[in-house]
Design a protein around this motif. Structure first.
Motif, PDB file in Angstrom:
ATOM      1  N   GLU A 295       0.831  -1.212   0.000  1.00 56.48           N
ATOM      2  CA  GLU A 295       0.000   0.000   0.000  1.00 56.48           C
ATOM      3  C   GLU A 295       0.862   1.257   0.000  1.00 56.48           C
ATOM      4  O   GLU A 295       0.570   2.237  -0.703  1.00 56.48           O
ATOM      5  CB  GLU A 295      -0.918  -0.025   1.227  1.00 56.48           C
ATOM      6  N   LEU A 296       1.948   1.233   0.762  1.00 61.52           N
ATOM      7  CA  LEU A 296       2.835   2.386   0.843  1.00 61.52           C
ATOM      8  C   LEU A 296       3.519   2.658  -0.496  1.00 61.52           C
ATOM      9  O   LEU A 296       3.705   3.817  -0.891  1.00 61.52           O
ATOM     10  CB  LEU A 296       3.882   2.167   1.934  1.00 61.52           C
ATOM     11  N   ILE A 297       3.897   1.600  -1.194  1.00 60.50           N
ATOM     12  CA  ILE A 297       4.523   1.773  -2.509  1.00 60.50           C
ATOM     13  C   ILE A 297       3.546   2.466  -3.457  1.00 60.50           C
ATOM     14  O   ILE A 297       3.917   3.372  -4.208  1.00 60.50           O
ATOM     15  CB  ILE A 297       4.981   0.416  -3.064  1.00 60.50           C
ATOM     16  N   GLU A 298       2.294   2.043  -3.377  1.00 57.38           N
ATOM     17  CA  GLU A 298       1.282   2.670  -4.236  1.00 57.38           C
ATOM     18  C   GLU A 298       1.033   4.108  -3.827  1.00 57.38           C
ATOM     19  O   GLU A 298       0.940   5.002  -4.675  1.00 57.38           O
ATOM     20  CB  GLU A 298      -0.014   1.859  -4.178  1.00 57.38           C
ATOM     21  N   LEU A 299       0.956   4.368  -2.527  1.00 57.22           N
ATOM     22  CA  LEU A 299       0.714   5.734  -2.042  1.00 57.22           C
ATOM     23  C   LEU A 299       1.850   6.683  -2.422  1.00 57.22           C
ATOM     24  O   LEU A 299       1.625   7.868  -2.647  1.00 57.22           O
ATOM     25  CB  LEU A 299       0.539   5.720  -0.521  1.00 57.22           C
ATOM     26  N   SER A 300       3.062   6.160  -2.516  1.00 56.97           N
ATOM     27  CA  SER A 300       4.214   6.989  -2.871  1.00 56.97           C
ATOM     28  C   SER A 300       4.206   7.405  -4.339  1.00 56.97           C
ATOM     29  O   SER A 300       4.973   8.287  -4.748  1.00 56.97           O
ATOM     30  CB  SER A 300       5.511   6.241  -2.578  1.00 56.97           C
ATOM     31  N   GLY A 301       3.371   6.741  -5.140  1.00 58.07           N
ATOM     32  CA  GLY A 301       3.342   7.001  -6.575  1.00 58.07           C
ATOM     33  C   GLY A 301       4.247   6.081  -7.368  1.00 58.07           C
ATOM     34  O   GLY A 301       4.298   6.159  -8.604  1.00 58.07           O
TER      35      GLY A 301
END
Length: 346
Positions: A295-301
């Motif tokens: 999820e964090l990887i996705e949130l980072s763009g």
């Protein structure tokens, strides 16, 4: 020998890969049969030809993308696929040499939906079997009798050196917390792009292509290879295990510094800081941790950025393919294979 150039005029990428696998497998098996029995047993298991007891099985043998690039590269410059068969076998042997070693170094216990060779036969025998495949690949080229054999050995040897340097860098990233995105891209260029570029170049050489055609087809393969790695790294995080043959979040579980992960870690976002803390916590990551890391990887763009990079690299590869002035049918099929290889759901 099967007439590799026979077949329908319009083929999908999957039809091309099936054609490549069907045409190359008999020659590949004949090559592996020349190995000492101990090496042959491990190699045959790894290729999916038999189980650990030597009984024939229909296990997944891989997509055969690299041999397909060789055969199509030959056709692209006006040659016939049959004459490039030794080169196609050679690149598939090198690819599987690298997989046998990668599985050991990465500690992967599953490949192509079953246990990896080192978990069945042991670490050292699996490494030696990989070494045997590498030497067999060079022997295939040397024994081909083709006028381009010597030059092709140099091309393949150079690609192997680049592949090994890429793998060395990949391993070093696991011990570092300061991996930069540019060096991660260089790692992928060596680890994946080099062999795909060499596959296209070998095909053009065996087909008697002009130097500029060899160069453009090599560049096509290299850029396709980097796009492939971006797509593969996305699969390593979000891929369906039924497709990838590996557990969900496998790259995150192994704390791999893949392209999306490094892009996220170096994004300067709050998600990057949380991901960094997770990745370098020193404890085993639970399922909830893995889900949060994704999820964090996705949130980072980084997920969207990685897909954009794959799309851009595919476009650049297509530019080199057009510049190669390839035979129309081979150009269409090379483009189709590149599109399939860089899809996230392949």
């Amino acid at each position: 020998m099967t007439d590799l150039d026979a077949g329908p005029a319009h083929r999908s990428a999957r039809e091309v890969l099936n054609w490549s696998r069907a045409g190359v497998t008999p020659a590949l098996r004949a090559a592996v049969d020349r190995l000492p029995d101990s090496m042959r047993t491990i190699a045959g298991y790894h290729f999916g030809w038999w189980d650990e007891g030597g009984r024939p099985t229909g296990a997944d043998a891989g997509k055969a993308i690299r041999p397909a690039l060789v055969l199509l590269g030959t056709q692209a410059v006006g040659g016939t696929a049959d004459e490039a068969l030794p080169a196609a076998v050679a690149v598939e042997l090198v690819h599987n040499f690298s997989l046998l070693h990668d599985d050991v170094m990465d500690g992967d216990r599953t490949r192509r939906h079953r246990a990896t060779a080192w978990t069945v036969y042991g670490v050292n025998p699996a490494i030696l079997a990989g070494d045997a495949l590498l030497t067999l690949a060079l022997d295939e080229l040397a024994g081909s009798g083709h006028p381009a054999a010597q030059q092709s050995i140099r091309v393949l040897s150079t690609a192997v050196q680049e592949l090994l340097e890429g793998q060395r860098a990949d391993l070093s990233f696991e011990e570092r917390s300061d991996v930069r995105l540019a060096e991660c891209v260089r790692m992928a260029e060596g680890k994946t792009g080099a062999l795909l570029g060499a596959s296209c170049a070998l095909g053009a050489l065996f087909g008697g292509g002009r130097p500029e055609q060899v160069g453009h087809l090599r560049s096509f393969g290299e850029r396709m290879g980097l796009a492939f790695q971006f797509a593969d790294d996305l699969l390593g995080i979000w891929g369906d295990p039924a497709v990838t043959g590996k557990p969900v979040y496998s790259d995150l579980q192994n704390r791999k510094k893949s392209l999306p992960v490094v892009a996220a870690l170096t994004s300067g976002t709050s998600a990057a800081r949380e991901l960094d803390a997770l990745y370098h916590s020193g404890r085993e990551l639970a399922v909830a941790d893995l889900e949060r890391a994704a999820e964090l990887i996705e949130l980072s763009g980084a997920r969207a950025w990685s897909q954009d990079q794959a799309d851009d690299l595919l476009e650049r590869a297509q530019g080199h393919l057009r510049a190669a002035e390839a035979v129309a049918r081979a150009e269409r099929e090379l483009d189709a294979v590149a599109r399939l290889a860089t899809r996230r759901d392949r």
